[in-house]
Design a protein around this motif. Structure first.
Motif, PDB file in Angstrom:
ATOM      1  N   GLU B 238       1.353  -0.672   0.140  1.00  0.00           N
ATOM      2  CA  GLU B 238      -0.288  -0.133  -0.238  1.00  0.00           C
ATOM      3  C   GLU B 238       0.496   0.788   0.643  1.00  0.00           C
ATOM      4  O   GLU B 238       0.671   2.300  -0.610  1.00  0.00           O
ATOM      5  CB  GLU B 238      -1.130  -0.018   1.320  1.00  0.00           C
ATOM      6  N   ARG B 239       1.841   1.087   1.038  1.00  0.00           N
ATOM      7  CA  ARG B 239       2.613   2.430   1.057  1.00  0.00           C
ATOM      8  C   ARG B 239       3.205   2.552  -0.188  1.00  0.00           C
ATOM      9  O   ARG B 239       3.639   3.494  -0.999  1.00  0.00           O
ATOM     10  CB  ARG B 239       3.544   2.288   2.167  1.00  0.00           C
ATOM     11  N   LYS B 242       0.810   4.552  -2.767  1.00  0.00           N
ATOM     12  CA  LYS B 242       0.918   5.348  -2.432  1.00  0.00           C
ATOM     13  C   LYS B 242       2.325   6.068  -2.995  1.00  0.00           C
ATOM     14  O   LYS B 242       2.207   7.571  -3.547  1.00  0.00           O
ATOM     15  CB  LYS B 242       0.148   5.976  -1.149  1.00  0.00           C
ATOM     16  N   PHE B 771      -0.951  10.231   5.219  1.00  0.00           N
ATOM     17  CA  PHE B 771      -1.204   9.624   4.566  1.00  0.00           C
ATOM     18  C   PHE B 771      -0.354   8.035   4.075  1.00  0.00           C
ATOM     19  O   PHE B 771      -1.270   7.652   3.632  1.00  0.00           O
ATOM     20  CB  PHE B 771      -0.481  10.577   2.975  1.00  0.00           C
TER      21      PHE B 771
END
Lengths: 217, 816
Positions: B238-239, B242, B771
């Motif tokens: 996910e990171r 992103k 975030f």
């Protein structure tokens, strides 16, 4: 100037801008250069002031032959002894009138630049506008700042290229008066390029140049 | 011919800026698609598929038929716990029966003996044979009784892609052919069996199937895909995603800043031409048509070149990754990246340059006679800014496919774009006021910076924005990589010791200490099921989260502890034992969100035949990637101590200590050693790959920033030449001209560096915390990098680009 010529390279070959020019300008004299557009007036002024290098012949300024000097050496010869006034003023935007006048003084390493600048602005009648940004001044006032800048170093010679060319008739006349008034006060030699009849008439001598050749001296 | 050359000259910077924008979008779209595909495939290996439906009952739905219709590959497995007998001693094993298609992603690895060569294979156990876990080495070559069947243990199973989530919970694996399963008679009504149906295929096919599934999934069935598969994988992936999105957007902001700067420059260059044409009676509309044609031609040319540039720039990354991992990035087919890039190019070009050119077409014809610049009305100012904002926003939405993220990024860009010029102007004014006695150098330069005609403040703001973007990429990259490294340090455990009896815990700890083997705190494992939440039976609660029903029917390994485990952090409430006398439980954050649990809720757990109740007094965040014992539920020691339990601990066992393991196993035969180094290596490989990709994006941003820098310096070149010529005429020496430029660029660099570091630190904090969900630490290196790099880069590049200025003839001032 002795038999001075200036040739430049163009895509169509070499072009002679000035050819075999010889003339003397005496101390404290006011010489006016006139001629048609493209006749070589500005080039002649640039050579006389040491802004440009002659292709041949000798240009002697303050006893030094400029022809064989590089830009750095010519710059040292000009420093503090030559002043300039341009048609488009060429002032530093964002700076005040006083700061514009201080610029050549500080470039020459003078310590009392601020006092001298204010004194010079007083001479051109702008003592109340010393701290005004130059872009807020009228065209005539901007040219006065340029004249104050030119006279601030007490130059021996002042070179001016169409100094009234960007001004209306009335302002132009005021600027002409101012320049000659200061010249009378300081004894500075004046070399001017102009089309203006009034300026032409005020000079001690007129030089007519046409197609790079000297017609009247 | 001359007119044509002049036009090309005034447009070339804008052309290059557009080429870069299109190039960045093409390249980043291609690269992220390819990296995304690679990461997905790698992650898919850990699922052994792209998507899995898990159920405790046989599948009732016609999933197989529906999946086949969508063109997906299908495989099925059944797993259950059973006991086998080794030397007449029962041993619990995790039996898994698989079909011929298994695994759909990744490969099984097997070996003939524990020290033998491990080889990847596409085969599965043949009928009549099983493959056994490395913990069952002694069984290879023997017959194994499984229910009513006797099967030969043919190979050691050394790697299995989809080895379960809670790794320390595993009994040794026995893998068999699904065709033999019914003959064993192990699966009878009421057996605790996990059915898995696995699917793999193209993303579009999977998406269609998934949307069909959402309406047809039966109760008790759960979908697992890459997003919800393994907690330790999910966060890393996910990171990474992103960060890719953020890097692309920030890099793009840099490229668009270049278009904006060059468009302004072009419009200024065009103004005299427009004034002349208008003086000759050409209408504003005709001029507008002329410029639209020019922009159209520029866009087409820049798109062709930009797409080519973007296509070529994907190769350096491919080579880098191939070199690192010996694996080729998967190819991406289709025109989408190219179409997106050309659309973004058009939007950016139109959004930034059109208003400037419209403004230029309104240049008054009087400017032919008297030059004084085309003063903008507030309406035109609004048009220019409004158009730029809309362009940036639409581009962000296209690229991020999320309007919330686009709005957040736009807000950041706008804040920088609006606030930076104000702050820089203010700073220059303060510096101007601070010293009036001397003019030369300092004040001369400050005046020049302040002069609006030069646009220095705008150029500085543009450059600041670029630097902020670069710093942000660097800051977040460092934070992200730092976070990963903190979670995956070199000395993380590579073994779990499980099934430790309570009476053996101290002995094992002493043994490990004596042999200098680093080990974690031992934790007790008590198996429990959740039966009620706030006295309501869990099967009667309607949870909003789709995975909740599986979570409540799951058997948990609870533990008790007096101190909070390493890398766990309390996000709500207080750690246990702060309020003695009350049964308390601490819940993992993800689980709390899934089951809508909050502080004060009462959980009823069933442990064996007993029931216990505890109040939730804290919610913890857990770093799942750290490969240490992690727990969903932790209670105070008094509550669980009396229940039947085994213990586990993790240990870092170096190669030279491995011989000691035999002695350990001999002394404590009940314990099971679980080697997790293979799984860990795979997670680390993903992190490493992502790090290389992040560095590549950083280089990309740097390259674009260089172009912005050159464009910014180029825009002031003419004015600088005139100024140098004036200074020359006023008898300035070369050294003085040189000082002017060094001082000017250093001053600009210092101002830019200072504010960029401020903004980058602030934005870096916000992005990290909100975030990426990672801790942010204010780094002094950001300030040092920002100040030093801005001063050095600007001064070096500026003086190099301006070197012609030192030789400028003073005659230029006479002729200008």
């Amino acid at each position: 100037m002795k038999q001075v010529g200036k040739t430049v390279d163009t895509p169509n070959g070499k072009l002679d801008i000035l050819d075999n020019i010889s003339l003397d300008v005496k101390y404290q004299e006011a010489v006016v250069i006139k001629g048609a557009s493209g006749s070589g007036k500005t080039t002649l002024l640039g050579l006389m002031a040491g802004l440009d290098q002659a292709s041949n012949g000798d240009v002697i300024l303050f006893g030094e032959n400029l022809t064989h000097q590089n830009e750095e050496q010519r710059s040292s010869i000009r420093a503090g002894k030559v002043g300039f006034v341009f048609q488009s003023f060429h002032l530093v935007q964002g700076a005040t009138a006083a700061q514009n006048v201080m610029l050549p003084l500080e470039l020459s390493g003078m310590d009392d630049a601020q006092q001298r600048a204010i004194a010079s602005l007083q001479q051109v009648g702008l003592e109340t506008k010393t701290d005004t940004l130059v872009e807020h001044l009228s065209g005539g006032e901007q040219q006065r700042v340029a004249i104050a800048r030119a006279y601030a170093t007490n130059p021996k010679v002042l070179f001016a290229d169409e100094p009234t060319g960007n001004l209306d008739a009335v302002t132009g006349r005021q600027i002409t008066d101012l320049m000659f008034h200061l010249r009378d006060q300081s004894g500075t030699t004046l070399v001017l390029v102009t089309h203006e009849q009034e300026l032409l008439e005020r000079g001690d001598r007129q030089i007519l140049i046409e197609s790079g050749k000297l017609l009247t001296n | 011919m001359k007119v044509k050359r002049a036009t090309i000259h005034s447009y070339w910077l804008m052309f290059i800026a557009t080429v870069i924008t299109v190039g960045i979008v093409t390249s980043s779209q291609l690269i992220t698609d390819r990296i995304g595909l690679l990461l997905d495939r790698q992650a898919s290996e850990l699922l052994a598929a792209d998507m899995v439906i898990v159920s405790s009952n046989e599948f009732a739905g016609d999933y197989r038929e529906q999946a086949r219709k969508q063109g997906l590959q299908i495989s099925q497995s059944v797993s259950l716990r059973t006991a086998i007998f080794i030397d007449d001693n029962p041993r619990l094993v995790e039996l898994k029966a698989v079909d011929e298609s298994y695994p759909l992603r990744g490969k099984l690895e097997r070996a003939g003996e524990i020290t033998g060569e491990r080889t990847a294979t596409t085969e599965i156990p043949s009928r009549g044979e099983v493959w056994v876990d490395t913990k069952l080495t002694q069984l290879v070559g023997t017959k194994l009784s499984l229910g009513e069947q006797s099967l030969e243990a043919r190979w050691l199973l050394t790697y299995e892609p989809d080895r379960g989530g809670a790794i320390f919970n595993l009994a040794p694996r026995v893998l068999m052919n699904i065709a033999d399963l019914s003959d064993t008679g192990l699966v009878v009504p009421g057996s605790r069996v996990r059915y898995r149906m696995m699917f793999a295929g193209a993303q579009a096919d999977l998406n269609r199937f998934k949307s069909w599934l959402s309406a047809n999934l039966k109760a008790g069935e759960e979908v697992q895909d890459l997003e919800n598969a393994r907690p330790e994988m999910r966060q890393a992936l996910e990171r990474t995603r992103k960060f890719f999105a953020l890097s692309i957007v920030l890099t793009l902001v840099i490229a668009m800043a270049a278009i904006a700067i060059t468009a302004r420059y072009t419009a200024n260059q065009e103004a005299p031409k427009v004034a002349m044409l208008r003086a000759f009676g050409i209408s504003q509309f005709s001029l507008l048509k002329y410029y639209l044609r020019q922009l159209g031609a520029l866009w087409i040319a820049a798109t062709v070149v930009g797409v080519l540039v973007g296509w070529f720039t994907q190769f350096p990354l491919q080579w880098a990754l191939d070199g690192w991992f010996g694996r080729t990035l998967p190819q991406v087919y289709g025109f989408r990246p190219y179409l997106t890039a050309s659309l973004v190019g058009l939007l950016a070009l139109a959004g930034f340059s059109l208003p400037y050119l419209i403004n230029a077409t309104a240049t008054p014809p009087m400017q032919v006679l008297r030059s004084g610049g085309n003063r903008r009305s507030w309406m035109r100012g609004l048009l220019i800014s409004g158009s730029a904002i809309v362009a940036v926003f639409v581009v962000l939405v296209i690229l991020m496919q999320s309007s919330i993220l686009a709005v957040a990024t736009l807000a950041l860009v706008l804040t920088c774009a609006l606030v930076l010029p104000l702050i820089l102007t203010w700073m220059v004014k303060i510096l101007l006021v601070s010293s009036r006695r001397r003019f030369w150098l300092r004040q001369y330069l400050l005046s020049r910076l302040q002069a609006t005609s030069r646009g220095a403040i705008y150029v500085m703001s543009g450059f600041s924005l670029v630097l902020i973007a670069i710093l942000l990429i660097a800051v977040v990259k460092d934070e992200l990589v730092g976070e990963w490294e903190a979670q995956l340090p070199e000395n993380i455990p590579n073994y779990f010791l499980i099934n430790i009896r309570s009476q053996d815990v101290d002995g094992i700890r002493s043994f490990l200490q004596a042999h200098q083997i680093e080990a974690s705190t031992p934790y007790a494992l008590v198996r429990a099921r959740m039966s009620q939440i706030n006295s309501v039976d869990v099967d009667k609660i309607k949870f909003s989260h789709p995975g909740a029903s599986h979570s409540v029917t799951h058997t948990y390994n609870m533990t008790y502890a007096d101190e909070i485990p390493d890398q766990n952090k309390i996000v709500e409430g207080q750690w246990l034992n702060q309020n003695p006398g009350l049964p308390q439980v601490s819940v993992e954050q993800g689980m709390a969100e899934k089951l809508d649990l909050k502080l004060g809720d009462q959980l009823t757990m069933t442990v064996g035949s007993k029931v216990l109740q505890a109040e939730i007094t804290s919610i913890r965040s857990v770093v799942w990637e750290n490969f240490k014992p992690n727990f969903y539920l932790i209670t105070e020691s008094g509550l669980l101590e009396s229940f039947p339990q085994t213990w586990l601990l993790s240990a870092l066992i170096a190669d030279h200590n491995k011989a000691d393991l035999k002695q350990l196993l001999k002394t404590y035969p009940s314990i099971t050693l679980l080697d997790i180094s293979e799984l860990m290596a795979r997670v680390r490989a993903i992190v490493d790959k992502a790090t290389v990709a992040l560095q590549f994006f950083f280089l990309f941003a740097l390259a674009s920033a260089t172009i912005v820098l050159l464009a910014a310096i180029q825009t002031g070149k003419h004015e600088r030449e005139i100024e140098s010529s004036l200074l020359r005429a006023l008898s300035a020496h070369t050294s003085q001209l040189y000082r002017v430029h060094v001082f000017e660029y250093t001053l600009m660099g210092a101002l830019i560096g200072f504010f960029s570091a401020c903004f980058a630190s602030l934005a870096g904090w916000a992005i990290s915390v909100y975030f990426f969900n990672i801790e942010f630490q204010l780094s002094p290196t950001v300030w040092i990098y920002s100040l030093v790099s801005a001063c050095l880069v600007l001064t070096l590049a500026g003086t190099m680009v301006s070197r012609r200025v030192y030789n400028i003839s003073p005659m230029k001032i006479l002729r200008s």
